[in-house]
Design a protein around this motif. Structure first.
Motif, PDB file in Angstrom:
ATOM      1  N   TYR A 115      -8.004   4.496   6.545  1.00 15.84           N
ATOM      2  CA  TYR A 115      -7.741   4.650   7.974  1.00 15.84           C
ATOM      3  C   TYR A 115      -8.168   3.408   8.752  1.00 15.84           C
ATOM      4  O   TYR A 115      -7.545   3.051   9.760  1.00 15.84           O
ATOM      5  CB  TYR A 115      -8.444   5.910   8.480  1.00 15.84           C
ATOM      6  CG  TYR A 115      -8.148   7.088   7.585  1.00 15.84           C
ATOM      7  CD1 TYR A 115      -6.852   7.606   7.500  1.00 15.84           C
ATOM      8  CD2 TYR A 115      -9.126   7.641   6.761  1.00 15.84           C
ATOM      9  CE1 TYR A 115      -6.560   8.649   6.644  1.00 15.84           C
ATOM     10  CE2 TYR A 115      -8.837   8.686   5.904  1.00 15.84           C
ATOM     11  CZ  TYR A 115      -7.551   9.187   5.843  1.00 15.84           C
ATOM     12  OH  TYR A 115      -7.255  10.221   4.989  1.00 15.84           O
ATOM     13  N   ARG A 160      -4.125  -0.427   3.835  1.00 14.79           N
ATOM     14  CA  ARG A 160      -3.451   0.651   4.565  1.00 14.79           C
ATOM     15  C   ARG A 160      -2.598   1.505   3.622  1.00 14.79           C
ATOM     16  O   ARG A 160      -2.376   2.682   3.880  1.00 14.79           O
ATOM     17  CB  ARG A 160      -2.606   0.095   5.714  1.00 14.79           C
ATOM     18  CG  ARG A 160      -1.313  -0.573   5.293  1.00 14.79           C
ATOM     19  CD  ARG A 160      -0.432  -0.947   6.466  1.00 14.79           C
ATOM     20  NE  ARG A 160      -0.068   0.199   7.264  1.00 14.79           N
ATOM     21  CZ  ARG A 160       0.914   1.050   6.960  1.00 14.79           C
ATOM     22  NH1 ARG A 160       1.621   0.876   5.840  1.00 14.79           N
ATOM     23  NH2 ARG A 160       1.195   2.070   7.739  1.00 14.79           N
ATOM     24  N   ALA A 166       1.078   6.562  11.702  1.00 13.50           N
ATOM     25  CA  ALA A 166       0.742   5.505  10.753  1.00 13.50           C
ATOM     26  C   ALA A 166       1.041   4.105  11.273  1.00 13.50           C
ATOM     27  O   ALA A 166       0.444   3.135  10.806  1.00 13.50           O
ATOM     28  CB  ALA A 166       1.492   5.725   9.441  1.00 13.50           C
ATOM     29  N   LEU A 211      -1.958  12.990   7.614  1.00 12.98           N
ATOM     30  CA  LEU A 211      -1.475  12.018   6.642  1.00 12.98           C
ATOM     31  C   LEU A 211      -1.720  12.505   5.216  1.00 12.98           C
ATOM     32  O   LEU A 211      -0.900  12.256   4.320  1.00 12.98           O
ATOM     33  CB  LEU A 211      -2.140  10.660   6.879  1.00 12.98           C
ATOM     34  CG  LEU A 211      -1.717   9.982   8.185  1.00 12.98           C
ATOM     35  CD1 LEU A 211      -2.539   8.722   8.431  1.00 12.98           C
ATOM     36  CD2 LEU A 211      -0.227   9.649   8.189  1.00 12.98           C
ATOM     37  N   LEU A 238      -5.222   1.233   8.185  1.00 15.42           N
ATOM     38  CA  LEU A 238      -4.126   1.619   9.072  1.00 15.42           C
ATOM     39  C   LEU A 238      -4.338   1.056  10.471  1.00 15.42           C
ATOM     40  O   LEU A 238      -3.409   0.533  11.095  1.00 15.42           O
ATOM     41  CB  LEU A 238      -4.019   3.144   9.153  1.00 15.42           C
ATOM     42  CG  LEU A 238      -3.298   3.852   8.015  1.00 15.42           C
ATOM     43  CD1 LEU A 238      -3.525   5.352   8.103  1.00 15.42           C
ATOM     44  CD2 LEU A 238      -1.803   3.549   8.056  1.00 15.42           C
ATOM     45  N   HIS A 296      -3.721   5.057   1.975  1.00 14.84           N
ATOM     46  CA  HIS A 296      -3.585   6.411   2.532  1.00 14.84           C
ATOM     47  C   HIS A 296      -2.398   7.130   1.905  1.00 14.84           C
ATOM     48  O   HIS A 296      -2.216   8.320   2.109  1.00 14.84           O
ATOM     49  CB  HIS A 296      -3.437   6.363   4.062  1.00 14.84           C
ATOM     50  CG  HIS A 296      -2.040   6.126   4.552  1.00 14.84           C
ATOM     51  ND1 HIS A 296      -1.447   4.871   4.557  1.00 14.84           N
ATOM     52  CD2 HIS A 296      -1.096   6.972   5.050  1.00 14.84           C
ATOM     53  CE1 HIS A 296      -0.228   4.969   5.041  1.00 14.84           C
ATOM     54  NE2 HIS A 296       0.015   6.220   5.342  1.00 14.84           N
TER      55      HIS A 296
END
Length: 331
Positions: free
Chosen positions: A44, A78, A276, A240, A47, A81
Motif C-alpha cells: 500500500y 505496488r 489503485a 484490494l 501504491l 498488492h
C-alpha cells in the motif's frame, strides 16, 4: 488549477500520505503495538508512492520525481498488492520459495538451544489474537530482486526517502496523525512451521491458506481495530484483497477439491482502478461527487450504496471467507 474531480483525487492521495505519516508515529510512540505492521503495509506504500508520483507528473505538479531505480522499485512494490492475481500454481511456488529460503536460513544458524528444542522459521503478527501478518508474506511483498545491490537493507532505506518526500508534498505533517488505539494488543509470535505451529493442516496448502488469512486480517482486524476513526484505508486495503481473491479462490478450489466461497457481488474493475491508481477522472463526474463522503461518492457510483453500507458488506464477505479458512486450518 484543479477541477473538482482532481481535487477529490488529491484528497484521497492526501489521506494515504497521512496514513503513512501515522505509521511512523506508531513506530516512534505506540507502547502496545509491536509487530511487522509496516512491512505488511509495503504494497500500500508502493501504491501511494507510485500512484502519487505518476498523478503529479500527469498534472504537471512540482512534486518529487523518481530516479530510475526508485521508479523500478516502486513499480514492483505496488504490484505486490496483486499477489492473488497470480495463478494458483505460481503463487504457491513463489510463497514456498520464500518459506524454504527462511527455513534454510534459520536452520543453518541454529545454536545449541535451537538444536535441542527446535528453531523458528516464521514470525507471525497477531492483533487481539487474530493472525494478521507473517514474515514470509513480508518477504514476498518486498521486491529485492529488482535491486542489483548486495547491501539491500541500506538501499531500501535510501529508496524509502522519496515516499516520505511525496507524503510531505501532500501536506501530511499539516494534519495530526490519525488516531490509533494503543490499548489494542498487537504482538508477534515466532513458530516452527510445521513442527510447532498453530496449524492443524500442516502442509504447504495449509500455509498458503494461512497466508490468505493473514493478508485479509491485516485489513479487517489490524487496520480496522487499531485506527479509531473511519479512514479510507480501512476500506481500500480490504477491497484490494477482496477483488483479487474472487478469482483466486475459484482456482484454488479447482486445484485442491475444496469448496471455499466468497460473494463476488462487489467485484468492479473500474472501481478498483480508482482505488489503485487515483484515476477518478475516468470514472466519476463532478455532479456524482459527494464531498463529505470518505470515498467521494465512488461506492454510490459503483454499487448504489453509501460508504458505510458498502464497507459492511465487504467486511461480511471477507469474514465469511476467513471463517471458512480458520475452520479448515487452525487448531
Amino acid at each position: 488549477m484543479l477541477n473538482n474531480v482532481q481535487k477529490a483525487a488529491y484528497e484521497l492521495i492526501q489521506s494515504d500520505a497521512r496514513f503513512i505519516y501515522t505509521l511512523t508515529d506508531i513506530q516512534q510512540n505506540a507502547k502496545n503495538i509491536s509487530s511487522n505492521y509496516i512491512m505488511m503495509s509495503q504494497p500500500y506504500i508502493g501504491l501511494f508512492a507510485y500512484g502519487a508520483e505518476q498523478w503529479c507528473q500527469k498534472l504537471g505538479l512540482d512534486a518529487p520525481k523518481f530516479t530510475g531505480t526508485e521508479k523500478t522499485y516502486y513499480s514492483a512494490l505496488r504490484q505486490s498488492h496483486k499477489l492473488y492475481e497470480k495463478s494458483y500454481s505460481k503463487f504457491l511456488l513463489d510463497l514456498m520459495d520464500k518459506f524454504y529460503e527462511s527455513d534454510n536460513y534459520f536452520y543453518k544458524i541454529r545454536g545449541l538451544r535451537e538444536k535441542l528444542f527446535g528453531y523458528y522459521n516464521v514470525g507471525t503478527d497477531l492483533c487481539n489474537g487474530y493472525f494478521c501478518g507473517n514474515t514470509i508474506l513480508c518477504a514476498l511483498y518486498t521486491p529485492v530482486n529488482v535491486l542489483n545491490n548486495k547491501n539491500i537493507g541500506f538501499l531500501i532505506k535510501n529508496i524509502s526517502v522519496v515516499a516520505g518526500k511525496l507524503a510531505n508534498f501532500f501536506d501530511c505533517k499539516n494534519f495530526p496523525p490519525y488516531n490509533y488505539d494503543d490499548t489494542v494488543l498487537v504482538k508477534y509470535e515466532d513458530y516452527h512451521f510445521y513442527n510447532n505451529c498453530p496449524l492443524k493442516l500442516k502442509t504447504n496448502f495449509g500455509f498458503l491458506l494461512f497466508s490468505i488469512l493473514c493478508s485479509v486480517n491485516y485489513a479487517v482486524k489490524f487496520i480496522d481495530k487499531c485506527f479509531v476513526n473511519e479512514i479510507l484505508q480501512k476500506f481500500k486495503f480490504a477491497y484490494l484483497q477482496y477483488y483479487y481473491l474472487c478469482d483466486f479462490i475459484k482456482e484454488l478450489n479447482a486445484a485442491n477439491g475444496t469448496i471455499f466461497y466468497i460473494n463476488e457481488s462487489l467485484k468492479n474493475r473500474a472501481f478498483r482502478n480508482c482505488l489503485a491508481h487515483y484515476g477518478l477522472g475516468q470514472y466519476i463526474s463532478e455532479n456524482e461527487l459527494i464531498d463529505d463522503d470518505i470515498l467521494k461518492g465512488l461506492t454510490r457510483k459503483a454499487f448504489n450504496m453509501d460508504y458505510s453500507e458498502t464497507k459492511e458488506q465487504l467486511y461480511f464477505y471477507l469474514t465469511e471467507l476467513t471463517n471458512q479458512i480458520e475452520e479448515k486450518i487452525l487448531s
